[in-house]
Scaffold this motif. Structure first.
Motif, PDB file in Angstrom:
ATOM      1  N   UNK A   1       7.430   9.224   1.834  1.00  0.00           N
ATOM      2  CA  UNK A   1       6.507   8.108   1.616  1.00  0.00           C
ATOM      3  C   UNK A   1       5.279   8.585   0.867  1.00  0.00           C
ATOM      4  N   UNK A   2       4.737   7.693   0.078  1.00  0.00           N
ATOM      5  CA  UNK A   2       3.518   8.001  -0.665  1.00  0.00           C
ATOM      6  C   UNK A   2       2.618   6.773  -0.645  1.00  0.00           C
ATOM      7  N   UNK A   3       1.330   7.010  -0.431  1.00  0.00           N
ATOM      8  CA  UNK A   3       0.352   5.920  -0.471  1.00  0.00           C
ATOM      9  C   UNK A   3       0.056   5.588  -1.928  1.00  0.00           C
ATOM     10  N   UNK A   4      -0.088   4.311  -2.225  1.00  0.00           N
ATOM     11  CA  UNK A   4      -0.414   3.864  -3.573  1.00  0.00           C
ATOM     12  C   UNK A   4      -1.935   3.972  -3.728  1.00  0.00           C
ATOM     13  N   UNK A   5      -2.415   4.832  -4.620  1.00  0.00           N
ATOM     14  CA  UNK A   5      -3.864   5.056  -4.715  1.00  0.00           C
ATOM     15  C   UNK A   5      -4.646   3.845  -5.229  1.00  0.00           C
ATOM     16  N   UNK A   6      -4.015   2.949  -5.940  1.00  0.00           N
ATOM     17  CA  UNK A   6      -4.736   1.795  -6.487  1.00  0.00           C
ATOM     18  C   UNK A   6      -4.316   0.507  -5.807  1.00  0.00           C
TER      19      UNK A   6
ATOM     20  N   UNK B   1       0.778  -1.235   0.000  1.00  0.00           N
ATOM     21  CA  UNK B   1       0.000   0.000   0.000  1.00  0.00           C
ATOM     22  C   UNK B   1       0.813   1.291   0.000  1.00  0.00           C
ATOM     23  N   UNK B   2       2.150   1.220   0.166  1.00  0.00           N
ATOM     24  CA  UNK B   2       2.938   2.442   0.242  1.00  0.00           C
ATOM     25  C   UNK B   2       4.322   2.246  -0.357  1.00  0.00           C
ATOM     26  N   UNK B   3       4.876   3.344  -0.885  1.00  0.00           N
ATOM     27  CA  UNK B   3       6.241   3.348  -1.421  1.00  0.00           C
ATOM     28  C   UNK B   3       7.053   4.415  -0.701  1.00  0.00           C
ATOM     29  N   UNK B   4       8.330   4.119  -0.531  1.00  0.00           N
ATOM     30  CA  UNK B   4       9.263   5.089   0.013  1.00  0.00           C
ATOM     31  C   UNK B   4      10.206   5.493  -1.112  1.00  0.00           C
ATOM     32  N   UNK B   5      10.337   6.797  -1.323  1.00  0.00           N
ATOM     33  CA  UNK B   5      11.320   7.279  -2.291  1.00  0.00           C
ATOM     34  C   UNK B   5      12.537   7.704  -1.504  1.00  0.00           C
TER      35      UNK B   5
END
Length: 64
Positions: A43-48, A10-14
């Motif tokens: 961090x960003x939540x994956x919208x899909x 559900x989430x990615x870290x750049x």
């Protein structure tokens, strides 16, 4: 750079640096934010994100 996104994450870290990259295997946005503390990262939540629906109790079909 386009991250390879796992629909089960559900989430990615750049991570920023001389070579920036994405790590898309965090179990939650909260976990990602915890792991990003003290790093040059965001961090960003994956919208899909494909959330798994909780299954009810399984019933076995009995054939007499």
């Amino acid at each position: 750079m386009i991250p390879i996104i796992d629909p089960d994450c559900p989430a990615c870290m750049q991570i920023y640096g001389s070579v920036s990259y994405f790590d898309c295997c965090c179990a939650s946005l909260e976990q990602c934010q915890f792991l990003a503390v003290g790093r040059s990262a965001s961090c960003v939540a994956i919208p899909y994100f494909a959330q798994k629906k909780p299954g009810g109790p399984r019933r076995s079909r009995r054939v007499d």
